[in-house]
Design a protein around this motif. Sequence first.
Motif, PDB file in Angstrom:
ATOM      1  N   ILE A 124       0.849  -1.194   0.000  1.00 11.78           N
ATOM      2  CA  ILE A 124       0.000   0.000   0.000  1.00 11.78           C
ATOM      3  C   ILE A 124       0.881   1.239   0.000  1.00 11.78           C
ATOM      4  O   ILE A 124       1.906   1.281   0.689  1.00 11.78           O
ATOM      5  CB  ILE A 124      -0.918   0.007   1.242  1.00 11.78           C
ATOM      6  N   GLY A 125       0.485   2.247  -0.773  1.00 10.79           N
ATOM      7  CA  GLY A 125       1.164   3.537  -0.754  1.00 10.79           C
ATOM      8  C   GLY A 125       0.440   4.482   0.189  1.00 10.79           C
ATOM      9  O   GLY A 125      -0.788   4.597   0.134  1.00 10.79           O
ATOM     10  N   VAL A 126       1.192   5.142   1.067  1.00  8.43           N
ATOM     11  CA  VAL A 126       0.612   6.112   2.005  1.00  8.43           C
ATOM     12  C   VAL A 126       1.139   7.490   1.644  1.00  8.43           C
ATOM     13  O   VAL A 126       2.348   7.734   1.671  1.00  8.43           O
ATOM     14  CB  VAL A 126       0.983   5.776   3.471  1.00  8.43           C
ATOM     15  N   TRP A 156       5.183  11.589  -9.604  1.00 11.28           N
ATOM     16  CA  TRP A 156       5.956  10.487 -10.184  1.00 11.28           C
ATOM     17  C   TRP A 156       5.772   9.215  -9.361  1.00 11.28           C
ATOM     18  O   TRP A 156       5.551   8.119  -9.899  1.00 11.28           O
ATOM     19  CB  TRP A 156       7.431  10.869 -10.260  1.00 11.28           C
ATOM     20  N   ASN A 157       5.827   9.345  -8.043  1.00 10.50           N
ATOM     21  CA  ASN A 157       5.662   8.179  -7.175  1.00 10.50           C
ATOM     22  C   ASN A 157       4.277   7.569  -7.309  1.00 10.50           C
ATOM     23  O   ASN A 157       4.125   6.340  -7.329  1.00 10.50           O
ATOM     24  CB  ASN A 157       5.919   8.564  -5.720  1.00 10.50           C
ATOM     25  N   VAL A 195       4.970   8.221   0.749  1.00 14.90           N
ATOM     26  CA  VAL A 195       5.097   9.289  -0.246  1.00 14.90           C
ATOM     27  C   VAL A 195       4.753  10.620   0.399  1.00 14.90           C
ATOM     28  O   VAL A 195       3.687  10.772   1.002  1.00 14.90           O
ATOM     29  CB  VAL A 195       4.164   9.047  -1.458  1.00 14.90           C
ATOM     30  N   SER A 196       5.659  11.595   0.298  1.00 14.34           N
ATOM     31  CA  SER A 196       5.387  12.947   0.779  1.00 14.34           C
ATOM     32  C   SER A 196       4.841  13.790  -0.365  1.00 14.34           C
ATOM     33  O   SER A 196       5.314  13.696  -1.495  1.00 14.34           O
ATOM     34  CB  SER A 196       6.671  13.583   1.319  1.00 14.34           C
ATOM     35  N   PHE A 237      -3.833   3.229  -2.622  1.00  7.05           N
ATOM     36  CA  PHE A 237      -3.235   4.352  -1.905  1.00  7.05           C
ATOM     37  C   PHE A 237      -4.106   4.778  -0.731  1.00  7.05           C
ATOM     38  O   PHE A 237      -5.338   4.752  -0.809  1.00  7.05           O
ATOM     39  CB  PHE A 237      -3.069   5.563  -2.830  1.00  7.05           C
ATOM     40  N   ILE A 238      -3.442   5.195   0.340  1.00 12.24           N
ATOM     41  CA  ILE A 238      -4.099   5.893   1.432  1.00 12.24           C
ATOM     42  C   ILE A 238      -3.650   7.350   1.338  1.00 12.24           C
ATOM     43  O   ILE A 238      -2.458   7.644   1.440  1.00 12.24           O
ATOM     44  CB  ILE A 238      -3.707   5.315   2.802  1.00 12.24           C
ATOM     45  N   LEU A 239      -4.585   8.244   1.099  1.00 13.06           N
ATOM     46  CA  LEU A 239      -4.284   9.664   0.962  1.00 13.06           C
ATOM     47  C   LEU A 239      -4.658  10.345   2.276  1.00 13.06           C
ATOM     48  O   LEU A 239      -5.837  10.455   2.618  1.00 13.06           O
ATOM     49  CB  LEU A 239      -5.069  10.273  -0.204  1.00 13.06           C
TER      50      LEU A 239
END
Length: 363
Positions: free
Chosen positions: A73-75, A121-122, A111-112, A131-133
Motif C-alpha cells: 500500500i502507498g501512504v 511520479w511516485n 510518499v510525501s 493508496f491511502i491519501l
Amino acid sequence: MGESSTPHNKTVKLADVARAAGVSQGTVSNVFNRPGLVSEQLRERVEEAARSLGYRGPDPRGRLLRAGRVNAIGVVTIGPLNGFFDDQYTRLFLSGVARACEARGAGISLVSATDDEIAAWNIRTALVDGFILNCLNEGNTLVELAKKRGLPFVAVDFPVGPGFDVVRIDDYRGARQAAQHLVDLGHRHFAVFTFETEKEVRVGFVDDVRAVRSSFEVVRRRLSGYRDAFRAAGLPPQPVFETGSEYDGVCTGVDAVLAANPDTTAFVCTSDRVALHVMTYLRSLGRKVPDDFSVVGFDGIEEAASFSPSLTTIRQPGIGKGEAAVELILGDKPDGAGGRVVELPIELVVGESTAPPRKGQAA
C-alpha cells in the motif's frame, strides 16, 4: 516487461542493453535474474552496458501485475517524510497502517506530497495495490493522479466526491465539544490556535474568509465547531491565529493574542502538538496552566497524557484510522463497493490543563 525509466530519461529496454553489450536478450535477463548462469566476465560487460544506458534492471511490474496483486500500500501525506515519524499523531496513524499491513503480510510505500512533481511520479509508478491519501488539501492534483491509476484509494479526513472510500471522524462535533467544555467552566475570552489553513503556513491572525475557505476539510470543520459553540453561548467571534505546527509560530501567536486581548483566559487548539507548544511557552513566561490559562487540544496523542499538567483534549483513534484505511483497500469488497464511509468515534478526555477562570479574571 524489461525496461527502466526515470522522470527525466527516456525508457531504456532490455533489448537496448543486449544490443549495447553485443549479447542476446536472454543473456541480459540471466545477468539480472539468474547471475549464477553467466560468467563473471560476461556479467561485468552487461552490467557496464546497463550502467552506461541508465538501465536499472527488468521492471518488476510485469511479474507483479501477472500475479494480480502487489501486496503493498502507498501512504501519501501532505507533510514531509520525516513527519511520518516526528509528528506523534501521524506516527499513531502510520502505526495503525503498519499493524494492518503486517497482519496481511503487506508492505508500505511512503510518499510525501511536499514536492508535487516527485509525489506525482511516485503515484504514477508506485508498485502498490492502492493508496491511502492522508489529510491532503482539497483540489490537490495528486488525488486526480490516484484516480487515473485506476487503483483503489482511501481518503483520510478529506472529501473526494461520490464513489470513493473515506475514513474520518466528526471534527465539527469534537471541536464544538472541546469549546463547550471551556464555556461550561465559565470562560468567555478565548484564542483559537490552528495549524496551517493552506499548504503554505501563514503565521498570523485568520479572518473569516480564510477560515471558511481553507482547503483543508479538517481545519474548516474544527474552526466551525469552535465558532458555533461560542455563538450558542452568546459570545462574539473569538480571534483565530494560524500558528502552523512549529514552536516558533505558537510563541508568536501567544505574544500577539495577549497583546491584543489581555483578558484572554483560554486557548483552544486544533491539535495537541499546538496545545503542548502553548503550554510550554506559557511556562517559559512564568504563567501557569490552568491557574492563569486553560488549554485544550485535539488528537489524544500519548504526550497529552504524560505532559504536566496533562492536556484536556479530544481523543481520536489514530491507530484505528490507519487500520480501517488498510481494510478498505485490502479487505474483501462487496459487489459494487465504493463510496464507503467509515466514521470512527471520538471522546473528550478531561485532563489537568482546564479549570474555571480564577476570580478576578475578566468574565
